[in-house]
Each structure stands twice: as structure tokens, then as C-alpha cells.
Design a protein around this motif. Structure first.
Motif, short mmCIF file in Angstrom:
data_model
loop_
_atom_site.label_atom_id
_atom_site.label_comp_id
_atom_site.label_asym_id
_atom_site.label_seq_id
_atom_site.Cartn_x
_atom_site.Cartn_y
_atom_site.Cartn_z
N ASP A 16 36.01 41.96 49.73
CA ASP A 16 35.99 42.27 48.30
C ASP A 16 36.10 40.99 47.47
O ASP A 16 35.37 40.82 46.48
CB ASP A 16 37.12 43.22 47.93
N ARG A 20 33.23 39.59 44.90
CA ARG A 20 33.51 39.28 43.48
C ARG A 20 33.09 37.86 43.11
O ARG A 20 32.44 37.63 42.09
CB ARG A 20 35.01 39.46 43.19
N LEU A 50 34.22 48.71 43.01
CA LEU A 50 35.17 47.74 42.48
C LEU A 50 35.27 47.82 40.96
O LEU A 50 36.36 47.69 40.40
CB LEU A 50 34.78 46.32 42.91
#
Length: 56
Positions: A16, A20, A50
Motif C-alpha cells: 500500500d 501511494r 485506499l
């Protein structure tokens, strides 16, 4: 079960974070998918997840 199960390997916190950073850098989703060894659909799906999680 409340929804479809992920088809591939599970996303980790490290995955994650990397996603990002790559998105913020402006890298194209197709290149992110190649770099992370995931499908384009998986990248779009996680990107949406997300964003939704951040809004809660």
C-alpha cells in the motif's frame, strides 16, 4: 462471505505504501502494475479502496 475474494496475493502495508508513493510520483498505472507485478485492474481496485478507506 460478503463479497468476491481477491484473485491474487493479498496486499500488505508495504504494498500500500509503495502504491501511494508511485501514484503521487505521477507514474502511469500501467507502469505501476508492471513494477508491482500486479494487474492493471488490481492497481485501480486498490487505488479506489485506499481512497475510500482514507475518507472514512
Amino acid at each position: 462471505m460478503s463479497g468476491p475474494r481477491p484473485a491474487g496475493r493479498p496486499w500488505t502495508l508495504t504494498d500500500d505504501d509503495q502504491l501511494r508513493k508511485l501514484l503521487v510520483s505521477g507514474m502511469a498505472v500501467t507502469l505501476i502494475a508492471l513494477k508491482m507485478k500486479r494487474s492493471i485492474g488490481a492497481i485501480y481496485s486498490r487505488k479506489s479502496f485506499l481512497k475510500t478507506a482514507r475518507e472514512k
